[in-house]
Every structure is written in C-alpha cells, then in structure tokens.
Enzyme design. Structure first.
Site, PDB file in Angstrom:
ATOM      1  N   TYR A 222       3.822   5.538  16.093  1.00 35.46           N
ATOM      2  CA  TYR A 222       2.685   4.635  15.837  1.00 35.46           C
ATOM      3  C   TYR A 222       1.392   5.285  16.331  1.00 35.46           C
ATOM      4  CZ  TYR A 222      -0.537   0.717  16.016  1.00 35.46           C
ATOM      5  OH  TYR A 222      -1.653  -0.081  15.855  1.00 35.46           O
TER       6      TYR A 222
ATOM      7  N   VAL B  51       0.816  -1.223   0.000  1.00 36.73           N
ATOM      8  CA  VAL B  51       0.000   0.000   0.000  1.00 36.73           C
ATOM      9  C   VAL B  51       0.850   1.274   0.000  1.00 36.73           C
ATOM     10  CG1 VAL B  51      -2.033  -1.060   1.098  1.00 36.73           C
ATOM     11  CG2 VAL B  51      -0.281   0.032   2.541  1.00 36.73           C
TER      12      VAL B  51
ATOM     13  N   PRO C 126      -9.137  -0.799  18.117  1.00 36.37           N
ATOM     14  CA  PRO C 126      -8.949  -1.873  19.092  1.00 36.37           C
ATOM     15  C   PRO C 126      -7.827  -1.590  20.089  1.00 36.37           C
ATOM     16  CG  PRO C 126      -8.731  -2.679  16.807  1.00 36.37           C
ATOM     17  CD  PRO C 126      -8.628  -1.188  16.789  1.00 36.37           C
TER      18      PRO C 126
HETATM   19  P1  NDP Z   1      -0.681  -8.293  11.662  1.00 31.54           P
HETATM   20  O1  NDP Z   1       0.785  -8.022  11.713  1.00 31.54           O
HETATM   21  O2  NDP Z   1      -1.135  -9.684  11.982  1.00 31.54           O
HETATM   22  O3  NDP Z   1      -1.273  -7.883  10.249  1.00 31.54           O
HETATM   23  C1  NDP Z   1      -0.863  -6.727   9.579  1.00 31.54           C
HETATM   24  C2  NDP Z   1      -1.254  -6.824   8.124  1.00 31.54           C
HETATM   25  O4  NDP Z   1      -0.855  -5.610   7.470  1.00 31.54           O
HETATM   26  C3  NDP Z   1      -0.583  -7.977   7.426  1.00 31.54           C
HETATM   27  O5  NDP Z   1      -1.518  -8.646   6.634  1.00 31.54           O
HETATM   28  C4  NDP Z   1       0.455  -7.298   6.542  1.00 31.54           C
HETATM   29  O6  NDP Z   1       0.607  -8.034   5.334  1.00 31.54           O
HETATM   30  C5  NDP Z   1      -0.204  -5.962   6.259  1.00 31.54           C
HETATM   31  N1  NDP Z   1       0.741  -4.940   5.826  1.00 31.54           N
HETATM   32  C6  NDP Z   1       1.756  -4.379   6.522  1.00 31.54           C
HETATM   33  N2  NDP Z   1       2.429  -3.520   5.749  1.00 31.54           N
HETATM   34  C7  NDP Z   1       1.814  -3.540   4.530  1.00 31.54           C
HETATM   35  C8  NDP Z   1       2.055  -2.878   3.294  1.00 31.54           C
HETATM   36  N3  NDP Z   1       3.055  -2.010   3.149  1.00 31.54           N
HETATM   37  N4  NDP Z   1       1.228  -3.133   2.263  1.00 31.54           N
HETATM   38  C9  NDP Z   1       0.211  -4.015   2.390  1.00 31.54           C
HETATM   39  N5  NDP Z   1      -0.057  -4.673   3.522  1.00 31.54           N
HETATM   40  C10 NDP Z   1       0.741  -4.434   4.579  1.00 31.54           C
HETATM   41  O7  NDP Z   1      -1.342  -7.233  12.660  1.00 31.54           O
HETATM   42  P2  NDP Z   1      -2.875  -6.906  12.989  1.00 31.54           P
HETATM   43  O8  NDP Z   1      -3.785  -7.807  12.277  1.00 31.54           O
HETATM   44  O9  NDP Z   1      -2.977  -6.817  14.452  1.00 31.54           O
HETATM   45  O10 NDP Z   1      -2.959  -5.433  12.420  1.00 31.54           O
HETATM   46  C11 NDP Z   1      -3.957  -4.995  11.508  1.00 31.54           C
HETATM   47  C12 NDP Z   1      -4.270  -3.543  11.771  1.00 31.54           C
HETATM   48  O11 NDP Z   1      -4.851  -3.424  13.063  1.00 31.54           O
HETATM   49  C13 NDP Z   1      -3.071  -2.605  11.753  1.00 31.54           C
HETATM   50  O12 NDP Z   1      -3.440  -1.404  11.114  1.00 31.54           O
HETATM   51  C14 NDP Z   1      -2.804  -2.353  13.231  1.00 31.54           C
HETATM   52  O13 NDP Z   1      -2.183  -1.118  13.463  1.00 31.54           O
HETATM   53  C15 NDP Z   1      -4.219  -2.379  13.774  1.00 31.54           C
HETATM   54  N6  NDP Z   1      -4.332  -2.636  15.207  1.00 31.54           N
HETATM   55  C16 NDP Z   1      -3.811  -3.767  15.763  1.00 31.54           C
HETATM   56  C17 NDP Z   1      -3.914  -3.986  17.120  1.00 31.54           C
HETATM   57  C18 NDP Z   1      -3.304  -5.158  17.811  1.00 31.54           C
HETATM   58  O14 NDP Z   1      -3.178  -5.127  19.063  1.00 31.54           O
HETATM   59  N7  NDP Z   1      -2.951  -6.221  17.112  1.00 31.54           N
HETATM   60  C19 NDP Z   1      -4.641  -3.032  17.968  1.00 31.54           C
HETATM   61  C20 NDP Z   1      -5.119  -1.860  17.280  1.00 31.54           C
HETATM   62  C21 NDP Z   1      -4.988  -1.700  15.955  1.00 31.54           C
HETATM   63  P3  NDP Z   1       1.981  -8.274   4.550  1.00 31.54           P
HETATM   64  O15 NDP Z   1       3.086  -8.277   5.552  1.00 31.54           O
HETATM   65  O16 NDP Z   1       1.766  -9.595   3.877  1.00 31.54           O
HETATM   66  O17 NDP Z   1       2.047  -7.145   3.581  1.00 31.54           O
HETATM   67  C1  8X3 Z   2      -2.147  -1.737  18.901  1.00 32.95           C
HETATM   68  C2  8X3 Z   2      -2.494  -1.665  20.346  1.00 32.95           C
HETATM   69  O1  8X3 Z   2      -1.745  -0.782  22.591  1.00 32.95           O
HETATM   70  O2  8X3 Z   2      -0.114  -2.008  21.277  1.00 32.95           O
HETATM   71  O3  8X3 Z   2      -2.586  -0.616  18.225  1.00 32.95           O
HETATM   72  O4  8X3 Z   2      -0.735   0.215  20.645  1.00 32.95           O
HETATM   73  S1  8X3 Z   2      -1.203  -1.030  21.237  1.00 32.95           S
END
Ligand code: NDP
Ligand code: 8X3
Length: 249
Positions: A149, A57, A179
């Site tokens: 972040y 992206v 979340p």
């Molecule tokens: P994961 O690391 O499991 O998933 C992250 C996803 O983002 C992967 O599928 C990865 O795919 C993709 N990604 C990262 N960089 C790129 C890129 N440059 N282009 C396309 N895809 C990309 O983490 P989560 O599922 O937890 O995270 C998903 C979202 O939720 C994020 O935005 C995160 O900030 C947010 N979030 C997560 C929380 C948590 O505690 N886990 C809490 C709050 C928010 P690939 O590497 O194959 O490109």
């Molecule tokens: C992911 C949750 O608390 O690690 O956004 O920032 S936290």
C-alpha cells in the site's frame, strides 16, 4: 464554480465528500465507482448536478469506454480527482497476500494511470485542467505492514510530480493530496469487513473526516489558475511520528 469535475471512488469516504463539496460549490460532478447503488443515493441527495457512472478503474477498456461515452456537455473535464483506492491487510511482507498486493497495484497505480491517460490529453489540448491525486502519508513515512500500500502511494506522489514536469507550460495543474488518518470505510476495507477492528483504529482521538480532505481538495482547485499546490500533506493534530525502530541483541 462552473467546473466539470470527475471524482473516482465517489461512492464513499473522501470521494463522496468531495463530490458533495464540488456540487455545493456549483460544479457539475461525474461520480464514478463500482457500487452503483451508493452513487444512485448520492445522486438522489445532490440532484442533477451529479452524474453517476459505474466504473471499475482496474478495467482499462471500461475506463476508455466510460470517458468516450460521457454526454458532450460533460466531456470537457476541468478537474480530475483520482481518489479510487484501497489498502488490503496489514500483514508483514513475508506473509502478506500476493492477491491483495496485486489488487492494490491494479487499483491505486494502474487504475489511476488509466483514468489519467484518458482525461489528460483533453486538458492539455484545452490548456486548462487540474489533476488531483490521492496519495497518503504512507507514501512518505513507512510503518509495519504498510508494504505494498505504501509503495502504491509513493508511486502516486512521484507520478504527480513527474506529471507536472510533463505538462509544463500547458496551464494544466497537478496536485498530490496526502492525508494521514481519515475515518472512512478505508479500515473496514483494509480489515476485510471487520467493523469492530476498523472502529478501534479511530477510537480515543479525533481523526480527520472525509469532508476535511474534501475541503482541502476543493480549496486547491479553487485557487487562481496561476497557483499550483504540488503536494499537500494533512494529518489529524493527534497523529505525528514515532521514530525509528532498532533491533537490539
Ligand atoms: P473508502 O473505502 O471510504 O473509499 C474508497 C473509494 O474507492 C470507494 O468509493 C470505492 O468505491 C473506490 N474504489 C475502490 N476500488 C475501486 C475500483 N477498482 N474502481 C473504482 N472505484 C474503486 O476510503 P477513503 O475514502 O478513505 O479512500 C479514498 C482514497 O484516499 C484512497 O485512494 C485511499 O488510499 C486514500 N487515503 C485514505 C486515507 C484514510 O485514512 N482513509 C488516508 C490517506 C489516503 P467502490 O467500492 O464502490 O468501487
Ligand atoms: C491511509 C493512512 O496511515 O493508514 O493512507 O496508511 S494509513
């Protein structure tokens, strides 16, 4: 549900769980991420309702090319889930890596803008659509080491509200899903692949799962068209707030 859904970052965690939930609800899902091997496995699991596309992206041209190259039957996207994102490191601002900061801004902020800009005009034209952005509690509540972040996620939240204002009257919905701690590959990525350090983050309590968030996302998108969830903050019951820090002496 006969919707067409685009999920970015669908190769793991919340994105993969969201793709699964939408497909099971009857939608056709375009699953985008960099790791094509993961998406191919997801496609093997979910069948032809899942269309996998390799996409970084951060690459604006690639985003535009990817959207332009969608098969005609998948071009009219109803739901965009801007989920691709990451945290890198937990170092305090004076010593944090500028490269990490740049990658977070490029992915969580600029990537989200590129994808939104490529999809939104079609939604407005069709007077139908829903943009769901993945914010975080980190965008609302500061914690040490959250710095860039947290800043990117505050952007996501404010941008989501601003988008609502811009698409006012068009019938297009916008939701910021925010979340707390979700056990995915998030911490493994944050800690540079240190699996043990990542596991320790979630030890001793029950965190949210990717599927918990996916359920909330699908719920937001399944509500009647006249209902818009602006912001949805979700935490594990075991996570709350710890108050302000005071430096004495
Ligand atoms: P994961 O690391 O499991 O998933 C992250 C996803 O983002 C992967 O599928 C990865 O795919 C993709 N990604 C990262 N960089 C790129 C890129 N440059 N282009 C396309 N895809 C990309 O983490 P989560 O599922 O937890 O995270 C998903 C979202 O939720 C994020 O935005 C995160 O900030 C947010 N979030 C997560 C929380 C948590 O505690 N886990 C809490 C709050 C928010 P690939 O590497 O194959 O490109
Ligand atoms: C992911 C949750 O608390 O690690 O956004 O920032 S936290």
């Amino acid at each position: 549900m006969s919707n067409i859904v685009l999920v970015t970052g669908a190769s793991s965690g919340i994105g993969a769980a969201t793709a699964r939930r939408f497909v099971r609800a009857g939608a056709r899902v375009i699953a985008a991420a960099r790791r094509m091997d993961r998406l191919t496995r997801l496609r093997d699991e979910l069948g032809p309702a899942l269309h996998a596309v390799e996409l970084d992206v951060r690459d604006r041209d690639a985003v535009e090319r990817c959207v332009a190259a969608l098969p005609p039957e998948l071009a009219a996207i109803d739901v965009l889930v801007n989920n691709a994102g990451l945290a890198l490191g937990l170092a305090p601002a004076p010593s944090a890596s500028l490269e990490d900061w740049e990658q977070m801004v490029d992915t969580n902020v600029k990537g989200l803008l590129f994808v939104t800009r490529a999809i939104l005009p079609g939604m407005v034209e069709r007077r139908r659509g829903h943009v769901v952005n993945l914010g975080s509690v980190a965008g609302s509540y500061p914690y040490p080491g959250g710095n860039a972040y947290a800043g990117t996620k505050a952007f996501v939240e404010q941008f989501s509200l601003a988008l609502r204002a811009d698409v006012h009257g068009s019938g297009v919905r916008v939701t910021s899903v925010e979340p707390g701690m979700v056990e995915t590959e998030f911490s493994e990525v944050r800690f540079g692949g240190d699996v043990e350090r990542a596991a320790a983050v979630y030890r001793g309590f029950r965190p949210l799962s990717g599927d918990d968030i996916a359920e909330a996302i699908v719920w937001c998108a399944s509500l009647p068209a006249h209902v818009n969830i602006n912001r949805l903050e979700i935490m594990p019951t075991a996570q709350s707030f710890a108050g302000f820090a005071v430096a004495k002496g």
